[in-house]
Write an enzyme that holds these catalytic residues in place. Structure first.
Site, PDB file in Angstrom:
ATOM      1  CB  VAL A 175     -21.295 -38.221  21.236  1.00  0.00           C
ATOM      2  CG1 VAL A 175     -22.721 -38.286  21.767  1.00  0.00           C
ATOM      3  CG2 VAL A 175     -20.398 -39.191  21.984  1.00  0.00           C
ATOM      4  CB  CYS A 176     -17.340 -39.673  17.277  1.00  0.00           C
ATOM      5  SG  CYS A 176     -15.682 -39.219  16.776  1.00  0.00           S
ATOM      6  CB  ILE A 177     -18.830 -34.607  14.781  1.00  0.00           C
ATOM      7  CG1 ILE A 177     -18.064 -33.765  15.807  1.00  0.00           C
ATOM      8  CG2 ILE A 177     -20.287 -34.781  15.198  1.00  0.00           C
ATOM      9  CD1 ILE A 177     -18.584 -32.341  15.952  1.00  0.00           C
ATOM     10  CB  THR A 178     -13.739 -37.901  13.764  1.00  0.00           C
ATOM     11  OG1 THR A 178     -13.485 -37.787  15.166  1.00  0.00           O
ATOM     12  CG2 THR A 178     -12.419 -37.924  13.021  1.00  0.00           C
TER      13      THR A 178
END
Length: 328
Positions: A175-178
């Site tokens: 769920v990380c979109i860095t």
């Protein structure tokens, strides 16, 4: 230089078996020591609001598992430490680096937690270094975990500042979109980044993010992790704090990143997203399955304990093991 290292991720690697020396996988010891305490497994649920709350933290501690309480209920942290210590359990909390956190750390002198994690998306920062030094000065007996980082230079600097362990992983999480929002990160090469960082480390490394299967735990240990932080595999349980949502008669649990608008309550500097996961059973069932799978991995390694996984050979297969068989 990084360019001299092969670049790979979890699905690109297969570990090569050795002769088994135990009669049953149940003989394999999955315990690990971090600081002054020993835990049943080398895994820790991600310190995120949809993964754990105080009740889940208490359940984990009572079961002999490591946990890190998230930092998003700031006023509840001191009562939480008291609650855990009153039951003879370890207290493990998170802090940020804002100015008021310095006063908060000073307040902990009378009842210091055993573990503090400095929890920042980009942990290779002057602000993190000064917080490490502050905690070590005020609470010298507290084990300090600092992160997140993705380079050997960062590991060295945080260790030199006094960190007892560093957390490696910039944006490889589900769920990380860095990586999408900024162009930076270890997404897609998290396992190679772990290997690169471990070469510089003198203290434990916690691999954080990108774990999709239980086999990835064994792979993380092979490449030098002492502990593995896991998000999505620990989300969506009956005990998980995420909201339960029904879609077409099926139950789902909410799971979102720590820098998402859902967690922040505002759409600014967003580097996380929300997803729905099919509702799973009990958390303990997942922990038991992880333990059994890790015991099997140790037996394949020809070992008796977790550290034996560090010595196995491996092959880089570049995705071929998953071709045509997504069920795994």
């Amino acid at each position: 230089m990084l360019n001299e290292f092969p670049i790979f991720d979890y699905e690109d690697i297969q570990l090569i078996p050795n002769k088994c020396v135990i009669k049953s996988r149940a003989e394999a010891d999955t315990s690990v020591t971090l600081g002054n305490h020993t835990f049943k497994l080398p895994v820790v649920p991600a310190n995120m609001q949809t993964i754990l709350d105080e009740n889940v933290a208490e359940q984990l501690a009572k079961g002999g598992y490591f946990y890190i309480m998230h930092r998003f209920d700031e006023a509840g942290r001191i009562p939480f430490i008291k609650r855990m210590h009153n039951q003879g359990l370890i207290a493990s909390i998170s802090v940020g680096v804002k100015d008021y956190e310095y006063d908060f750390v000073r307040q902990l002198k009378t009842d210091a937690p055993e573990y503090i994690t400095i929890d920042i998306a980009h942990g290779h920062a002057d602000s993190v270094i000064s917080m490490i030094q502050h905690i070590k000065k005020e609470l010298p007996d507290t084990f300090v975990i600092a992160g997140n980082v993705g380079t050997p230079e960062a590991v060295r600097e945080l260790e030199n500042a006094g960190a007892d362990a560093t957390k490696v992983g910039i944006g490889p999480g589900k769920v990380c979109i860095t990586k999408v929002k900024t162009g930076f990160g270890t997404g897609g090469w998290q396992l190679a980044a772990l290997r690169w960082c471990v070469k510089a480390a003198r203290k434990p490394i916690i691999a954080d993010g990108g774990i999709r299967t239980h086999g990835d735990i064994a792979k993380s240990i092979r490449f030098g992790a002492s502990m593995i932080m896991i998000g999505s595999l620990f989300a969506g349980h009956i005990e998980s704090p995420g909201k339960t949502i029904e879609v077409d008669g099926e139950q789902f649990k909410e799971y979102y990143g720590s820098a998402s608008q859902y967690q922040k309550g505002a759409y600014k500097n967003v580097e996380g997203k929300r997803i729905l996961l099919p509702a799973k059973g009990h958390l303990q069932d997942t922990l038991t399955e992880m333990e059994q799978d890790l015991q099997s991995a140790i037996s394949y390694a020809g070992g008796r304990q977790v550290a034996d996984l560090k010595h196995v050979d491996y092959v880089i297969v570049k995705n071929s093991i998953w071709n045509g068989d997504a069920s795994h």
